[in-house]
Design a protein around this motif. Sequence first.
Motif: not given
Lengths: 289, 218
Positions: A180-183, A234, A264
Amino acid sequence: MTGCVLEVCATGPLALLQDLGRPGLAHLGVSPSGAADRGAYQLGARLLAQGPLAAIEVTAGGLVLRTHGEVMISLTGAVAPADVDGHSVGYGAPLVLGDGQTLRLGAASAGLRSYVSVRGGVDVPPVLGSRSSDTLSGLGPAPLVVGDRLPVGPAPLDFPNVDQAPTLPPTGGPLVVHATRGPRSDWLADLGQLAARPWLVSSRSNRIGVRLEGATPARDPRRVDAELASEGVVRGSVQAPPSGELVIFLADHPVTGGYPVVAVVDDADLDVLAQAVPGQLVSLLLGRD
Amino acid sequence: MIIASQLLPCGAHALLIELGDTRAVLAAAAAIRDRMAARDGAFTDVVDVVPAATTVLVTIAGPDLDRLRSGLLRLESAPGPDGDAAGAEVVVEVHYDGPDLDEVARRTGLEVAEVIAAHTRTPWRAAFGGFAPGFAYLVGGDDRLSGVPRRGSPRSRVPSGSVALAGGYSAVYPRTSPGGWQLIGRTDVSVWSLDRDPPALLAPGTMVRFFDADGTSS
């Protein structure tokens, strides 16, 4: 079964003690560590009806152990062909070895990490609550070497009641990993470029992270020469350094990183990545946010 | 304290809070820990709170990120000392003979003796860790040292116990490692030891006073 010992006669390229690691200490700069393929490690423990005691994480096969005393073990993860005193034994089942027997693991034809779990666990002193070897900081037990005599802990109260747990062994073919999209996904001009074509697992991959070779994804023009202050990361973080090789963090990842995390990887697929072999192809699929 | 646009996605078990500066980071980290101590239901699942220079990463064990998100959006400043809860105070004796001491003097426009005086004059506070076990970024020192940049090229080997400055922070290296900070001295104090409980001497919140081991007392 107290007083039993597993004597290490060969280690293969790398054999480490692992359990579920030491989470919750990131504020002290301590990585979580723990088994790279959680699913395989936990299945190994369940087969022996025990909690997260220390097992041996074998990288690319080659481990040879001699028993001193009777022990019960299980084999999970990458199928490195195994035999006891020359007789083939299988994965995904509890196995009893008598005193003076030799377990030998060959080289896996697919997958990277095999788990040899022993009923009672490997009973060495924990460090910060865990017997995991952290290859980044050196915390925890040292990697296994020939001549090590690993004490086996007391058997747990529960008795194994599973004869066989069939699982799909890791594949040697192309891997598909969901993320999924990360920060910091906005540091790339187009996040979709991550999914545009498969990546190649680099031989520079290790427990810190899987390194993927492929076309450098373009940066957003406003970020081309920008630097990011280090921030917490993470397991599963997909870092996009300016050089082009992606890094996907595994168990021994550093607590903070200074390259943008653009995606991520989903939990379940981290076990898949932990079994990726250099030269294997990996496709990243970006899910709904 | 925190608005929705500051919460950045970070997988199924974490949120990264973008705060912009270290003061806001320390305030947010303190507020979160205050809620955890109060057993606030939104924070019972938290595994790690990882402050850094401009962000705080919060990780949880289970899948309920929405509960964490609501908890973060209703955070209020925690009562108590500015930033982090006051922790222990530690005195670190330093031999101010680091290889970059002259460079730091040049950069700050101070004499070497004034650099040492500035470093020892005020207490520092461990704001956060991250780089290695036991490594703490210390903040709050004398303003005159705040403009010291990292070295143009890092050293491949910084000895354990090195006392350093960079980017407004000070630090003590917990073990020999590569490093890009300016080295102003060294200490025999061990900031990371597994024989000690807790093993990190400079856990976040700890106050640190540096002391010139070789100087005349001021």
